[in-house]
Design an enzyme around this catalytic site. Structure first.
Site, mmCIF file in Angstrom:
data_model
loop_
_atom_site.group_PDB
_atom_site.id
_atom_site.type_symbol
_atom_site.label_atom_id
_atom_site.label_comp_id
_atom_site.label_asym_id
_atom_site.label_seq_id
_atom_site.Cartn_x
_atom_site.Cartn_y
_atom_site.Cartn_z
ATOM 1 C CE LYS A 171 -2.316 2.085 4.651
ATOM 2 N NZ LYS A 171 -1.552 0.891 5.050
ATOM 3 C CB SER A 213 -0.951 0.018 1.212
ATOM 4 O OG SER A 213 -0.232 0.252 2.403
#
Length: 234
Positions: free
Chosen positions: A193, A155
């Site tokens: 993230k 991701s």
């Protein structure tokens, strides 16, 4: 004085560790207590912490130590004697995680502890236990305490972070907009993230269009550290 649900949760955590040596997940706690959401489990755990029956172990996912049981549970304590038990994702039963410090090996190398795996994708448990050390150049590190995590998932691939990379993290509990961080979500699962703050909301932003940005309230996310470097083997 504990409520019935608080007592049920405390005994469920203790008995699971005593009987199976397997830490129950928040989902298992929710099912065992017949609650509709994990937020109810979080409230019960907070109440048990405030009343001194359990304590959270910092800087790791899903880690709780049972300190004592209610007086009405004396019969349980007599079964071989009560021993404080630790719920810690990935760590051996009864062992509290102690993160070793970074060590200077020579003028060109610093040894940094690798503390498990971190998800760059669907959140997984992270900061579990010290598995081994990795040698880093001193210029890669900043002031403060550092640890390393092995990346699982894609991701963050457009930020140059690939599956199988090792990220170097500076331990901290806050970060600036745009920083790539280790974020602990709902005090249970950790992920890597990019952090975005807007008003009272926190966004954990992926660097891959196939993964969605996730939005949370301020009490749902705890910052565990900030990315300062990356090591890749070819």
């Amino acid at each position: 004085m504990l409520t019935q649900k608080q007592k049920e949760l405390l005994l469920f955590i203790h008995e699971r560790m005593q009987e199976q040596g397997v830490p129950p997940s928040f989902d298992e706690m929710k099912v065992a207590l017949e609650l509709k959401s994990k937020s109810g489990i979080h409230r019960l755990i907070t109440a048990l912490v405030e009343r001194g029956f359990i304590r959270r172990l910092p800087h790791r996912a899903r880690a709780i130590e049972v300190i004592k049981l209610p007086e009405s549970s004396e019969n349980i304590q007599k079964k071989g004697g009560f021993q404080p038990s630790v719920i810690e994702g990935g760590a051996p039963r009864g062992r509290e995680l102690k993160m070793p410090p970074s060590t200077i090996l020579d003028s060109r190398t610093v040894s940094v502890p690798v503390m498990g795996r971190i998800a760059a994708g669907t959140p997984i448990s992270a900061i579990q236990q010290h598995s081994h050390d990795i040698a880093c150049p001193p210029d890669l590190l900043t002031n403060g305490e550092h640890f390393a995590l092995e990346v699982k998932g894609d991701s963050m691939i457009e930020a140059g972070i690939h599956d199988g990379d090792t990220v170097i993290i500076r331990r901290c509990d806050n970060a600036e907009n745009g920083d790539i961080v280790v974020a602990l979500v709902e005090k249970e699962e950790a992920t890597l993230k990019r952090l975005r703050k807007k008003g009272t909301t926190i966004a954990l932003e992926a660097a891959n269009p196939e993964h969605k940005t996730r939005i949370f309230g301020p009490d749902q996310v705890d910052i565990q550290g900030r990315l300062v470097g990356l090591i890749r083997r070819y």
